[in-house]
Design a protein around this motif. Structure first.
Motif, PDB file in Angstrom:
ATOM      1  N   GLN A 104      35.165   6.685  20.329  1.00 24.62           N
ATOM      2  CA  GLN A 104      33.952   6.750  19.884  1.00 24.62           C
ATOM      3  C   GLN A 104      33.468   6.268  19.548  1.00 24.62           C
ATOM      4  N   PRO A 105      32.041   6.056  19.593  1.00 23.52           N
ATOM      5  CA  PRO A 105      30.187   5.533  20.237  1.00 23.52           C
ATOM      6  C   PRO A 105      30.872   4.071  19.448  1.00 23.52           C
ATOM      7  N   PRO A 106      30.035   2.978  20.377  1.00 23.48           N
ATOM      8  CA  PRO A 106      30.559   1.838  19.686  1.00 23.48           C
ATOM      9  C   PRO A 106      30.287   0.805  18.728  1.00 23.48           C
ATOM     10  N   LEU A 107      29.351   1.470  18.544  1.00 22.75           N
ATOM     11  CA  LEU A 107      29.431   1.386  16.735  1.00 22.75           C
ATOM     12  C   LEU A 107      30.240   1.905  16.117  1.00 22.75           C
ATOM     13  N   GLU A 108      30.445   3.287  16.039  1.00 26.87           N
ATOM     14  CA  GLU A 108      31.733   3.445  15.061  1.00 26.87           C
ATOM     15  C   GLU A 108      33.259   2.329  15.458  1.00 26.87           C
ATOM     16  N   VAL A 109      33.051   1.793  16.871  1.00 27.10           N
ATOM     17  CA  VAL A 109      34.797   1.224  17.486  1.00 27.10           C
ATOM     18  C   VAL A 109      34.304   0.002  16.365  1.00 27.10           C
TER      19      VAL A 109
END
Length: 513
Positions: A104-109
């Motif tokens: 997943q995109p870093p911010l989502e993680v």
């Protein structure tokens, strides 16, 4: 996320190496503000110039309040990371060791990890990537109601609800004198502060504008000078060459006290022996911590021999120019201000390009050795070392990408790709391999290997489209390759990865029936 050993609390907070002097009013305020409560600000920024003690105060306060954060206090050090969009999030992921969990995109993680956490994130040196930090904090705090952030920066962030504490230099007649006395006793066990020498110490601190870093650098010199000699040195005007260097390094840097700090570092530099100054300058190519043998591999070049490096490094540690790493035994680091000064001197010497070439060559050899030894009993040790050296490897690739001849960047990025993929931080390096491949513009023999590695990394990207794109590119290269083994590996492996991530693992089986 990797689990902490049994009985060890979560978090990433370095131990405190020496005593904390002064700042009791600021420390008490900060401790109150960091205690959880509905009336507390969720973002606190410590604002001040370089060397004023922002990081020390932040860490001292964090140690006092860590029990209030069951999900940990985490120090995110931003200065070793390059300035690029999204790097603040990736640096945070690396600190939390979340990078290897999913695609997943870093911010989502990060948001998924943080939403139910009572944790404190300390972002150190935010001025390095201010807008990126603002974006990250705005999104994270909206997602995670019990997350708090403590920021150190040379300027404010400007996020909603931010509370600021502006740090000034220490009072030169009290706290600065106490700091000098404590650090002086470490340099010279016979030193004792008393009524007779107190005015001289106060005068030294006045010369240094009460800047903690400058005071500590001066006190470290008592191992070789008497107090009166030290005072006399500070009274003298710097040489024209030193004045030029400090004015260049401090140009546009703000108030007089910041220029005072640069002049103090310059004075400390001038007091070093010639080979100590040379090692200081060459060490500036390291963006993060380093080992003695690494310093030897990069910095040993005429007139500095390999055998002289350990002793000279020990001398720089004695003078507080280089510091032992607080949480990584056997490794050393330089504060940003000391590194910046060393880098300015390296440019003055005309050695920057050669030193960077040696730095890049050293890490290319390191990753090749790691690849060769990866499938052995030393695999865990190699993974641990690659994680520790990740910032220096990034810096080497980034420098190589800025050079007219960029083959070294492709070589290093490709040699490191497999290790990055298996050491927990693959996604932060994908854009580097992309840039290296773009710079080569398809002209390099052996591009099949580079494309294969890039295709393998695509498995770590969000969604499945990237893997399909790299499958097609690898297939094109494989079909035109004169090497049947390379063609088989490049074409078949990435095709298999594409089938796995798209849920079509049995397609080749049914196609052959």
């Amino acid at each position: 996320m990797l689990k902490n050993p049994p009985g060890r609390r979560p978090g990433h907070l370095p131990s405190q190496m020496n005593s904390f002097v002064g700042r009791q009013t600021e420390l008490a305020w900060l401790q109150r503000e960091l205690r959880p409560g509905d009336d507390r600000s969720r973002v606190i920024s410590l604002i001040g110039g370089g060397g004023v003690g922002k990081t020390r105060l932040a860490l001292k306060a964090a140690h006092h309040v860590r029990d209030a954060y069951p999900d940990g206090v985490w120090l995110v050090e931003l200065s070793p990371w390059p300035l690029a969009a999204g790097m603040a999030a990736i640096a945070t992921l690396a600190t939390l060791r979340l990078v290897d969990q999913n695609t997943q995109p870093p911010l989502e993680v990060l948001s998924r990890w943080a939403y139910d956490k009572r944790a404190l994130l300390i972002f150190d040196s935010c001025e390095h990537m201010l807008s990126d930090c603002v974006s990250l904090l705005t999104d994270l705090l909206a997602t995670a109601p019990e997350l708090r952030a403590l920021v150190t920066s040379r300027e404010r962030l400007g996020v909603p609800g931010e509370r600021m504490l502006h740090l000034r230099p220490l009072p030169t007649s009290s706290d600065a004198v106490r700091l000098f006395a404590e650090r002086a006793a470490a340099a010279d066990p016979d030193f004792v502060l008393h009524d007779a020498n107190q005015p001289t110490v106060a005068s030294i601190c006045e010369h240094l504008d009460g800047i903690p870093l400058a005071v500590e650098l001066a006190a470290a010199r008592l191992s070789e000078f008497s107090l009166d000699q030290l005072h006399s040195h500070l009274d003298r005007k710097a040489s024209s060459r030193l004045s030029l260097l400090t004015s260049q390094a401090g140009e546009g840097s703000g108030p007089d006290r910041h220029r005072t700090m640069w002049a103090t570092i310059g004075w400390s530099h001038e007091l070093c022996q010639p080979l100590e100054r040379l090692l200081w300058a060459r060490l500036s190519v390291f963006s993060d911590a380093f080992r003695t043998e690494t310093a030897q591999g990069v910095c040993a070049h005429a007139p500095l021999s390999t055998g002289r490096v350990p002793g000279l490094l020990a001398r720089l540690v004695e003078q507080s120019i280089v510091l032992p790493h607080p949480s990584e035994p056997g490794r050393f680091r330089m504060l940003d201000t000391m590194r910046e000064y060393g880098a300015a001197w390296l440019r003055e010497l005309g050695e920057e390009h050669e030193a960077r070439l040696r730095h890049t060559g050293y890490y290319l050899r390191l990753v090749r050795d790691a690849n060769a030894g990866f499938n052995t009993e030393r695999q865990e040790a190699w993974c641990r070392l690659i994680r520790l050296e990740s910032a220096n490897m990034r810096a080497a690739v980034d420098w190589a990408l800025r050079q007219p001849e960029q083959r070294a960047a492709l070589d290093l990025a490709c040699a490191a790709a497999f290790l990055w993929m298996h050491s927990g931080n693959p996604r932060e390096h994908i854009h580097r391999i992309n840039r290296a491949l773009e710079s080569e513009n398809g002209r390099v023999p052996g591009n099949a290997h580079a494309l294969w590695l890039r295709g393998a990394l695509s498995v770590c990207e969000p969604g499945w489209q990237a893997t399909g794109e790299w499958d097609r590119r690898c297939a094109d290269v494989a079909s035109n390759s004169d090497d049947p083994v390379a063609a088989a590996v490049v074409g078949t492996h990435i095709t298999g990865c594409n089938l796995v991530v798209t849920g079509r693992l049995l397609d080749p089986y049914f196609a052959g029936r």
